[in-house]
Write an enzyme that holds these catalytic residues in place. Structure first.
Site, mmCIF file in Angstrom:
data_model
loop_
_atom_site.group_PDB
_atom_site.id
_atom_site.type_symbol
_atom_site.label_atom_id
_atom_site.label_comp_id
_atom_site.label_asym_id
_atom_site.label_seq_id
_atom_site.Cartn_x
_atom_site.Cartn_y
_atom_site.Cartn_z
ATOM 1 N N ARG A 110 11.036 56.720 -35.335
ATOM 2 C CA ARG A 110 10.942 56.855 -33.879
ATOM 3 C C ARG A 110 11.275 55.559 -33.145
ATOM 4 O O ARG A 110 10.464 54.961 -32.459
ATOM 5 C CB ARG A 110 9.573 57.399 -33.503
ATOM 6 C CG ARG A 110 9.364 58.756 -34.152
ATOM 7 C CD ARG A 110 8.136 59.455 -33.728
ATOM 8 N NE ARG A 110 8.204 59.866 -32.338
ATOM 9 C CZ ARG A 110 7.151 60.429 -31.729
ATOM 10 N NH1 ARG A 110 6.035 60.577 -32.392
ATOM 11 N NH2 ARG A 110 7.242 60.793 -30.481
ATOM 12 N N ASP A 151 7.838 70.683 -31.576
ATOM 13 C CA ASP A 151 6.371 70.576 -31.541
ATOM 14 C C ASP A 151 5.684 71.897 -31.873
ATOM 15 O O ASP A 151 4.460 71.935 -31.956
ATOM 16 C CB ASP A 151 5.899 70.103 -30.166
ATOM 17 C CG ASP A 151 6.301 68.661 -29.913
ATOM 18 O OD1 ASP A 151 6.191 68.220 -28.756
ATOM 19 O OD2 ASP A 151 6.748 67.998 -30.853
ATOM 20 N N ARG A 177 -6.095 64.567 -30.007
ATOM 21 C CA ARG A 177 -5.106 63.889 -29.175
ATOM 22 C C ARG A 177 -4.402 64.891 -28.262
ATOM 23 O O ARG A 177 -3.952 64.548 -27.189
ATOM 24 C CB ARG A 177 -4.051 63.205 -30.051
ATOM 25 C CG ARG A 177 -4.571 62.072 -30.888
ATOM 26 C CD ARG A 177 -3.449 61.331 -31.558
ATOM 27 N NE ARG A 177 -2.451 60.901 -30.556
ATOM 28 C CZ ARG A 177 -1.340 60.236 -30.891
ATOM 29 N NH1 ARG A 177 -1.080 59.970 -32.145
ATOM 30 N NH2 ARG A 177 -0.485 59.863 -29.954
ATOM 31 N N LYS A 218 0.035 67.661 -21.913
ATOM 32 C CA LYS A 218 -0.176 66.280 -22.378
ATOM 33 C C LYS A 218 1.102 65.458 -22.168
ATOM 34 O O LYS A 218 1.064 64.369 -21.608
ATOM 35 C CB LYS A 218 -0.517 66.287 -23.860
ATOM 36 C CG LYS A 218 -0.418 64.933 -24.535
ATOM 37 C CD LYS A 218 -0.758 64.936 -26.009
ATOM 38 C CE LYS A 218 0.360 65.311 -26.909
ATOM 39 N NZ LYS A 218 1.326 64.232 -27.239
ATOM 40 N N ASN A 219 2.241 66.010 -22.584
ATOM 41 C CA ASN A 219 3.479 65.228 -22.567
ATOM 42 C C ASN A 219 4.073 65.088 -21.178
ATOM 43 O O ASN A 219 4.943 64.255 -20.964
ATOM 44 C CB ASN A 219 4.500 65.819 -23.548
ATOM 45 C CG ASN A 219 4.051 65.591 -24.982
ATOM 46 O OD1 ASN A 219 3.114 64.810 -25.231
ATOM 47 N ND2 ASN A 219 4.668 66.267 -25.918
ATOM 48 N N CYS A 240 5.582 56.349 -36.713
ATOM 49 C CA CYS A 240 4.386 57.185 -36.821
ATOM 50 C C CYS A 240 4.618 58.123 -38.002
ATOM 51 O O CYS A 240 5.649 58.058 -38.669
ATOM 52 C CB CYS A 240 4.136 57.944 -35.528
ATOM 53 S SG CYS A 240 5.227 59.340 -35.329
HETATM 54 C C1 EPZ Z 1 8.592 63.409 -26.987
HETATM 55 O O1 EPZ Z 1 8.628 62.327 -27.888
HETATM 56 C C2 EPZ Z 1 7.231 64.068 -27.199
HETATM 57 N N1 EPZ Z 1 6.171 63.113 -26.911
HETATM 58 C C3 EPZ Z 1 7.114 64.548 -28.637
HETATM 59 O O2 EPZ Z 1 5.876 65.240 -28.758
HETATM 60 C C4 EPZ Z 1 8.247 65.535 -28.916
HETATM 61 O O3 EPZ Z 1 8.187 65.943 -30.269
HETATM 62 C C5 EPZ Z 1 9.595 64.865 -28.636
HETATM 63 O O4 EPZ Z 1 9.630 64.367 -27.284
HETATM 64 C C6 EPZ Z 1 10.768 65.823 -28.826
HETATM 65 O O5 EPZ Z 1 10.619 66.912 -27.965
HETATM 66 C C7 EPZ Z 1 5.852 62.838 -25.619
HETATM 67 O O6 EPZ Z 1 6.450 63.370 -24.695
HETATM 68 C C8 EPZ Z 1 4.743 61.862 -25.404
HETATM 69 P P1 EPZ Z 1 12.565 61.834 -28.323
HETATM 70 P P2 EPZ Z 1 9.841 61.239 -27.782
HETATM 71 O O7 EPZ Z 1 12.840 60.507 -27.731
HETATM 72 O O8 EPZ Z 1 10.207 61.059 -26.374
HETATM 73 C C9 EPZ Z 1 15.000 59.723 -31.796
HETATM 74 C C10 EPZ Z 1 3.780 65.763 -29.664
HETATM 75 O O9 EPZ Z 1 3.498 66.324 -30.720
HETATM 76 N N2 EPZ Z 1 15.051 58.571 -30.885
HETATM 77 O O10 EPZ Z 1 13.071 63.069 -27.643
HETATM 78 O O11 EPZ Z 1 9.435 60.060 -28.571
HETATM 79 C C11 EPZ Z 1 13.589 60.037 -32.261
HETATM 80 O O12 EPZ Z 1 13.245 59.246 -33.375
HETATM 81 C C12 EPZ Z 1 4.886 64.711 -29.648
HETATM 82 O O13 EPZ Z 1 3.255 65.994 -28.543
HETATM 83 C C13 EPZ Z 1 15.848 57.473 -31.223
HETATM 84 O O14 EPZ Z 1 16.479 57.440 -32.278
HETATM 85 O O15 EPZ Z 1 10.994 62.012 -28.548
HETATM 86 C C14 EPZ Z 1 13.677 61.499 -32.587
HETATM 87 O O16 EPZ Z 1 14.225 61.642 -33.886
HETATM 88 C C15 EPZ Z 1 5.413 64.418 -31.049
HETATM 89 N N3 EPZ Z 1 15.908 56.417 -30.368
HETATM 90 C C16 EPZ Z 1 14.681 62.040 -31.558
HETATM 91 O O17 EPZ Z 1 15.405 60.893 -31.089
HETATM 92 C C17 EPZ Z 1 15.222 56.414 -29.171
HETATM 93 O O18 EPZ Z 1 15.335 55.428 -28.419
HETATM 94 C C18 EPZ Z 1 14.025 62.702 -30.343
HETATM 95 O O19 EPZ Z 1 13.051 61.814 -29.860
HETATM 96 C C19 EPZ Z 1 14.435 57.536 -28.849
HETATM 97 C C20 EPZ Z 1 14.366 58.611 -29.715
#
Ligand code: EPZ
Length: 422
Positions: free
Chosen positions: A123, A308, A400, A22-23, A118
């Site tokens: 996020r 995850d 989802r 999915k991701n 969310c």
């Molecule tokens: C991706 O989300 C995945 N989603 C998430 O999977 C996964 O948990 C996550 O990566 C971590 O591996 C998709 O790929 C669609 P991040 P993403 O940016 O990209 C903070 C699932 O269950 N952050 O690596 O949104 C953020 O809040 C989903 O399939 C900022 O502060 O995750 C988090 O605490 C859930 N500012 C951390 O960094 C930003 O601009 C990591 O987030 C971006 C992120």
């Protein structure tokens, strides 16, 4: 809203096919915005998030066709007629922000609604925005939308992330493929989904090096062309189904699974007393003998233990012998499955980012509430081994990220059925 009812007790046996990630698919689909040529994705998972991304791209004027019952996605953005991603779609799925980089790189302009938070955390997308600014984008936040422009196109730059972000790495990587000059992304995410995206972009004519390491270098090119790309196997679905036989005490072969996708996760399973064997068709998982042993887990960016899979691992540890500690370092609120597991008799204390789980002999079935995608499947897993019936409500979360979960599990002997809600 549909519910899923699980009657626990059967040791699972059989095989479960693992779908495309999915991701990975959610970042590969927006790559169509980088070229007028057709992009074809095979091994696509059939999930509601993919349908949401389809609607978003279609709202921009892109064409997206689901062929072979949704397993193949044929995309084209030659008829793009908008660069505005509306709030009512973006709010349903945070990955919508991934259209920002490609729109900006190809069309010099983008208006994307801020995704909002969310269940698992605020996020923010500040790293996405700062990264694109490093490539020359001019951003303005207005009425909940990011208005981004790049007059004369983006230019290569050095993007150094203060901490790992999967989505920000993906947005900057896609934008950099058409920027003028060289882009270096430091502290880049190393997830297999990033590697898969880089492989697809390279097939489209991008010049990328270093994917899978923490430094990715991109030489911008004038244009990208079409390609056909097979979506990588979903390592989170894989890990989830590896836990099913672990929890019930059976043996299941996860078809298409590869050890390099779940190395650190498999090490933790081994520590807990679960055997994982690579076979010609995937990964065969079974409980070695007796009770699960308590283990400590700390989530981390790849190649660390995936956040995850934290909720699903907690379900396993609820009946382990001893006390386990799960430390969630990626998201600030990712223990909402804990109170639901406690309704089933689990003994869990959550303090800040750490959950302490004291193993009990057996969980008891109960009506429980799904709160987010991975929490919902952890409740299904807990129900597989619990005494009696577990009714998981609000399974739209589940749909989802998991295709036909009741079919895949009942094919291995689970008593599980979907109960249509009002
Ligand atoms: C991706 O989300 C995945 N989603 C998430 O999977 C996964 O948990 C996550 O990566 C971590 O591996 C998709 O790929 C669609 P991040 P993403 O940016 O990209 C903070 C699932 O269950 N952050 O690596 O949104 C953020 O809040 C989903 O399939 C900022 O502060 O995750 C988090 O605490 C859930 N500012 C951390 O960094 C930003 O601009 C990591 O987030 C971006 C992120």
């Amino acid at each position: 809203m549909d519910s899923i009812c699980v009657t626990g007790g059967a040791a699972l046996a059989g095989e479960i096919p693992i779908a495309g990630a999915k991701n990975a698919c959610l970042t590969l689909m927006p790559a169509t915005l980088l070229t007028d040529d057709p992009l074809t994705l095979t091994n696509a998972p059939r999930l509601s998030d993919i349908r949401t991304m389809t609607l978003l791209l279609q709202s921009l004027g892109a064409e997206v066709s689901a062929l072979q019952e949704g397993r193949v996605l044929a995309l084209s953005s030659h008829a793009l007629d908008s660069h505005r991603a509306e709030y009512d779609i973006v709010r349903k799925m945070r990955a919508s922000i991934l259209v920002l980089g490609p729109l900006l790189a190809r069309h010099g302009e983008a208006e994307v609604s801020l995704p909002g938070g969310c269940a698992i955390g605020a996020r923010p997308v500040d790293l996405h925005l700062k990264g694109l600014e490093q490539l020359g984008a001019v951003l303005e936040l207005k009425d909940g939308y990011v208005h981004a422009t790049a007059k004369g196109g983006l230019r290569g730059g050095r993007v150094s992330f203060p901490f790992v972000s999967v989505g920000a790495t993906e947005n900057v990587l896609m934008a950099a493929t058409l920027a003028k000059g060289t882009t270096v992304i430091e502290n880049a995410a190393r997830e297999p989904e990033i590697v898969d995206l880089a492989r697809c972009l390279r097939a489209m004519g991008a010049a990328i090096e270093g994917e899978g390491s923490d430094t990715i270098t991109v030489e911008g090119v004038d244009a990208l062309h079409g390609a056909t790309h097979q979506v990588v196997t979903d390592r989170i679905e894989l890990g989830t189904y590896m836990l099913a036989p672990a929890i019930t005490g059976g043996t299941v072969e996860c078809l298409g699974g590869r050890m390099e996708l779940v190395e650190s996760f498999a090490e933790k399973l081994d520590e807990a007393g679960i055997s994982v064997e690579e076979t010609a068709r995937g990964l065969k998982v079974s409980r070695k003998n007796g009770r699960i042993r308590a283990v400590d887990v700390e989530t981390a960016p790849f190649p660390g233990f995936p956040t995850d899979l934290q909720a699903q691992m907690m379900a396993l540890l609820c009946t382990a012998e001893g006390e386990s500690h799960l430390h969630e370092t990626i998201f600030e609120n990712r223990f909402m499955h804990a109170p639901e597991l406690m309704r089933m008799g689990a003994e869990i204390d959550v303090s800040g980012g750490t959950a302490t789980v004291r193993g009990v002999d057996r969980l008891k079935g109960a009506p429980v509430m799904a709160t987010d995608l991975r929490a919902s499947v952890s409740l299904i897993l807990a129900g597989l081994a619990a005494e009696g019936d577990t009714l998981v409500n609000r399974v739209y979360h589940l749909d989802r990220g998991y295709e036909r979960v009741e079919e895949k599990l009942s094919a291995c002997g689970a008593t599980i059925e979907r109960v249509s809600g009002s």
